[in-house]
Design a protein around this motif. Structure first.
Motif, PDB file in Angstrom:
ATOM      1  N   ALA A  76      -7.550  16.787  20.732  1.00  0.00           N
ATOM      2  CA  ALA A  76      -7.630  15.428  21.249  1.00  0.00           C
ATOM      3  C   ALA A  76      -8.373  14.564  20.254  1.00  0.00           C
ATOM      4  O   ALA A  76      -9.312  15.007  19.582  1.00  0.00           O
ATOM      5  CB  ALA A  76      -8.344  15.407  22.595  1.00  0.00           C
ATOM      6  N   PHE A  77      -7.912  13.341  20.162  1.00  0.00           N
ATOM      7  CA  PHE A  77      -8.504  12.370  19.236  1.00  0.00           C
ATOM      8  C   PHE A  77      -8.642  11.037  19.944  1.00  0.00           C
ATOM      9  O   PHE A  77      -7.951  10.762  20.933  1.00  0.00           O
ATOM     10  CB  PHE A  77      -7.602  12.194  18.004  1.00  0.00           C
ATOM     11  N   SER A  78      -9.490  10.213  19.371  1.00  0.00           N
ATOM     12  CA  SER A  78      -9.553   8.832  19.824  1.00  0.00           C
ATOM     13  C   SER A  78      -8.201   8.187  19.581  1.00  0.00           C
ATOM     14  O   SER A  78      -7.570   8.417  18.552  1.00  0.00           O
ATOM     15  CB  SER A  78     -10.628   8.093  19.029  1.00  0.00           C
ATOM     16  N   ALA A  79      -7.742   7.391  20.538  1.00  0.00           N
ATOM     17  CA  ALA A  79      -6.470   6.690  20.371  1.00  0.00           C
ATOM     18  C   ALA A  79      -6.669   5.309  19.771  1.00  0.00           C
ATOM     19  O   ALA A  79      -5.723   4.532  19.682  1.00  0.00           O
ATOM     20  CB  ALA A  79      -5.757   6.582  21.715  1.00  0.00           C
ATOM     21  N   VAL A  80      -7.899   5.015  19.362  1.00  0.00           N
ATOM     22  CA  VAL A  80      -8.189   3.703  18.772  1.00  0.00           C
ATOM     23  C   VAL A  80      -8.027   3.805  17.261  1.00  0.00           C
ATOM     24  O   VAL A  80      -8.771   4.522  16.585  1.00  0.00           O
ATOM     25  CB  VAL A  80      -9.622   3.256  19.121  1.00  0.00           C
ATOM     26  N   CYS A  81      -7.060   3.113  16.760  1.00  0.00           N
ATOM     27  CA  CYS A  81      -6.778   3.163  15.331  1.00  0.00           C
ATOM     28  C   CYS A  81      -8.005   2.735  14.534  1.00  0.00           C
ATOM     29  O   CYS A  81      -8.658   1.738  14.864  1.00  0.00           O
ATOM     30  CB  CYS A  81      -5.601   2.241  15.017  1.00  0.00           C
ATOM     31  N   THR A  82      -8.307   3.510  13.510  1.00  0.00           N
ATOM     32  CA  THR A  82      -9.506   3.212  12.721  1.00  0.00           C
ATOM     33  C   THR A  82      -9.284   2.046  11.762  1.00  0.00           C
ATOM     34  O   THR A  82     -10.222   1.615  11.098  1.00  0.00           O
ATOM     35  CB  THR A  82      -9.931   4.446  11.912  1.00  0.00           C
ATOM     36  N   HIS A  83      -8.089   1.545  11.705  1.00  0.00           N
ATOM     37  CA  HIS A  83      -7.857   0.403  10.817  1.00  0.00           C
ATOM     38  C   HIS A  83      -8.386  -0.886  11.435  1.00  0.00           C
ATOM     39  O   HIS A  83      -9.315  -1.485  10.918  1.00  0.00           O
ATOM     40  CB  HIS A  83      -6.356   0.269  10.487  1.00  0.00           C
ATOM     41  N   ARG A 104      -0.615   6.142  10.074  1.00  0.00           N
ATOM     42  CA  ARG A 104      -0.206   7.393  10.704  1.00  0.00           C
ATOM     43  C   ARG A 104      -1.303   8.416  10.514  1.00  0.00           C
ATOM     44  O   ARG A 104      -1.926   8.489   9.447  1.00  0.00           O
ATOM     45  CB  ARG A 104       1.090   7.911  10.075  1.00  0.00           C
ATOM     46  N   PHE A 105      -1.498   9.208  11.544  1.00  0.00           N
ATOM     47  CA  PHE A 105      -2.579  10.199  11.543  1.00  0.00           C
ATOM     48  C   PHE A 105      -2.012  11.557  11.918  1.00  0.00           C
ATOM     49  O   PHE A 105      -1.131  11.653  12.782  1.00  0.00           O
ATOM     50  CB  PHE A 105      -3.660   9.801  12.547  1.00  0.00           C
ATOM     51  N   SER A 106      -2.554  12.583  11.338  1.00  0.00           N
ATOM     52  CA  SER A 106      -2.112  13.947  11.630  1.00  0.00           C
ATOM     53  C   SER A 106      -2.405  14.326  13.076  1.00  0.00           C
ATOM     54  O   SER A 106      -3.501  14.039  13.590  1.00  0.00           O
ATOM     55  CB  SER A 106      -2.848  14.905  10.688  1.00  0.00           C
ATOM     56  N   ILE A 107      -1.451  15.002  13.706  1.00  0.00           N
ATOM     57  CA  ILE A 107      -1.719  15.504  15.065  1.00  0.00           C
ATOM     58  C   ILE A 107      -2.602  16.739  15.034  1.00  0.00           C
ATOM     59  O   ILE A 107      -3.082  17.188  16.068  1.00  0.00           O
ATOM     60  CB  ILE A 107      -0.416  15.838  15.839  1.00  0.00           C
ATOM     61  N   ASP A 109      -5.447  17.223  12.815  1.00  0.00           N
ATOM     62  CA  ASP A 109      -6.872  16.942  12.638  1.00  0.00           C
ATOM     63  C   ASP A 109      -7.199  15.453  12.619  1.00  0.00           C
ATOM     64  O   ASP A 109      -8.339  15.085  12.360  1.00  0.00           O
ATOM     65  CB  ASP A 109      -7.392  17.617  11.361  1.00  0.00           C
ATOM     66  N   GLY A 110      -6.229  14.638  12.902  1.00  0.00           N
ATOM     67  CA  GLY A 110      -6.493  13.203  12.962  1.00  0.00           C
ATOM     68  C   GLY A 110      -6.571  12.525  11.612  1.00  0.00           C
ATOM     69  O   GLY A 110      -6.814  11.309  11.535  1.00  0.00           O
ATOM     70  N   ALA A 111      -6.365  13.307  10.536  1.00  0.00           N
ATOM     71  CA  ALA A 111      -6.505  12.741   9.193  1.00  0.00           C
ATOM     72  C   ALA A 111      -5.448  11.669   8.934  1.00  0.00           C
ATOM     73  O   ALA A 111      -4.343  11.715   9.476  1.00  0.00           O
ATOM     74  CB  ALA A 111      -6.373  13.852   8.154  1.00  0.00           C
ATOM     75  N   VAL A 112      -5.825  10.737   8.083  1.00  0.00           N
ATOM     76  CA  VAL A 112      -4.884   9.675   7.722  1.00  0.00           C
ATOM     77  C   VAL A 112      -3.745  10.266   6.892  1.00  0.00           C
ATOM     78  O   VAL A 112      -3.974  10.940   5.897  1.00  0.00           O
ATOM     79  CB  VAL A 112      -5.596   8.575   6.904  1.00  0.00           C
ATOM     80  N   GLU A 113      -2.539  10.025   7.328  1.00  0.00           N
ATOM     81  CA  GLU A 113      -1.382  10.448   6.531  1.00  0.00           C
ATOM     82  C   GLU A 113      -0.730   9.245   5.881  1.00  0.00           C
ATOM     83  O   GLU A 113      -0.003   9.372   4.912  1.00  0.00           O
ATOM     84  CB  GLU A 113      -0.375  11.158   7.431  1.00  0.00           C
ATOM     85  N   GLN A 114      -0.986   8.094   6.464  1.00  0.00           N
ATOM     86  CA  GLN A 114      -0.479   6.864   5.848  1.00  0.00           C
ATOM     87  C   GLN A 114      -1.385   5.717   6.250  1.00  0.00           C
ATOM     88  O   GLN A 114      -1.764   5.618   7.424  1.00  0.00           O
ATOM     89  CB  GLN A 114       0.951   6.600   6.322  1.00  0.00           C
ATOM     90  N   GLY A 115      -1.737   4.881   5.285  1.00  0.00           N
ATOM     91  CA  GLY A 115      -2.601   3.743   5.538  1.00  0.00           C
ATOM     92  C   GLY A 115      -1.846   2.651   6.254  1.00  0.00           C
ATOM     93  O   GLY A 115      -0.704   2.849   6.622  1.00  0.00           O
ATOM     94  N   ALA A 117      -5.007   2.448   7.357  1.00  0.00           N
ATOM     95  CA  ALA A 117      -6.256   3.064   7.801  1.00  0.00           C
ATOM     96  C   ALA A 117      -6.776   3.996   6.707  1.00  0.00           C
ATOM     97  O   ALA A 117      -5.991   4.587   5.948  1.00  0.00           O
ATOM     98  CB  ALA A 117      -6.016   3.856   9.083  1.00  0.00           C
ATOM     99  N   THR A 118      -8.069   4.104   6.637  1.00  0.00           N
ATOM    100  CA  THR A 118      -8.669   4.990   5.627  1.00  0.00           C
ATOM    101  C   THR A 118      -9.521   6.077   6.256  1.00  0.00           C
ATOM    102  O   THR A 118      -9.940   7.000   5.570  1.00  0.00           O
ATOM    103  CB  THR A 118      -9.563   4.187   4.659  1.00  0.00           C
ATOM    104  N   ARG A 119      -9.780   5.964   7.537  1.00  0.00           N
ATOM    105  CA  ARG A 119     -10.624   6.954   8.210  1.00  0.00           C
ATOM    106  C   ARG A 119      -9.815   7.688   9.261  1.00  0.00           C
ATOM    107  O   ARG A 119      -9.002   7.078   9.975  1.00  0.00           O
ATOM    108  CB  ARG A 119     -11.819   6.264   8.862  1.00  0.00           C
ATOM    109  N   ALA A 120     -10.085   8.969   9.384  1.00  0.00           N
ATOM    110  CA  ALA A 120      -9.379   9.790  10.373  1.00  0.00           C
ATOM    111  C   ALA A 120      -9.714   9.331  11.784  1.00  0.00           C
ATOM    112  O   ALA A 120     -10.763   8.715  12.027  1.00  0.00           O
ATOM    113  CB  ALA A 120      -9.790  11.245  10.196  1.00  0.00           C
ATOM    114  N   LEU A 121      -8.844   9.648  12.699  1.00  0.00           N
ATOM    115  CA  LEU A 121      -9.164   9.437  14.109  1.00  0.00           C
ATOM    116  C   LEU A 121     -10.222  10.453  14.507  1.00  0.00           C
ATOM    117  O   LEU A 121     -10.051  11.651  14.275  1.00  0.00           O
ATOM    118  CB  LEU A 121      -7.919   9.648  14.984  1.00  0.00           C
ATOM    119  N   PRO A 122     -11.315  10.007  15.092  1.00  0.00           N
ATOM    120  CA  PRO A 122     -12.342  10.966  15.500  1.00  0.00           C
ATOM    121  C   PRO A 122     -11.833  11.887  16.600  1.00  0.00           C
ATOM    122  O   PRO A 122     -11.092  11.464  17.477  1.00  0.00           O
ATOM    123  CB  PRO A 122     -13.483  10.091  16.017  1.00  0.00           C
TER     124      PRO A 122
END
Ligand code: FES
Length: 136
Positions: A76-83, A104-107, A109-115, A117-122
């Motif tokens: 589970a991750f925050s659904a609030v985009c870090t951008h 876009r964020f990885s399902i 680990d939440g990591a950024v896959e496409q900007g 955004a520069t920070r992963a979803l917590p």
């Protein structure tokens, strides 16, 4: 001449009716019945069957996205985009996708896959209890 004089009492205290303009007793705007949902730990979020394997489900009210990157593995991750703070819109093709500017964020680990955004979803904490997924 006997003029009778009648003293007419001017009896006219014409009803000094103090017109009480009834301002109805409005007791304000009480009773705003906000159901403040307890944000307590352990609230059931969903069931495992509602989170597709290889995908995920977004819970806008709770601002959480729950994913199942591998069979039986839930994240589970925050659904609030870090951008810029939009709630992410979809989970597709292995990523959590924000419709506002295309991040876009990885399902997994939440990591950024496409900007942009520069920070992963917590990550958010969940507990899987049988087929029930709870927050916390
Ligand atoms: Fe999500 Fe900009 S707010 S990409």
């Amino acid at each position: 001449m006997n003029a009778r004089r009648r003293t007419v009492l001017a009896a006219g205290t014409a009803g000094a009716a103090a017109l009480v303009t009834g301002c109805g007793s409005s007791d304000g705007d009480g009773g705003g019945d906000e159901s403040s949902a307890p944000a307590s730990d352990g609230a059931e979020l969903t069931s495992t069957s509602d989170v597709p394997a290889g995908g995920g489900t977004i819970f806008k009210d709770q601002k959480i996205v729950v994913t199942q990157p591998a069979d039986g593995e839930f994240k589970a991750f925050s659904a609030v985009c870090t951008h810029a703070g939009c709630i992410v819109a979809t989970v597709e093709n292995g990523t959590i996708n924000c419709a506002c500017h295309g991040s876009r964020f990885s399902i997994t680990d939440g990591a950024v896959e496409q900007g942009p955004a520069t920070r992963a979803l917590p990550a958010e904490k969940i507990t899987v209890d049988g087929d029930s997924i709870r927050q916390g």
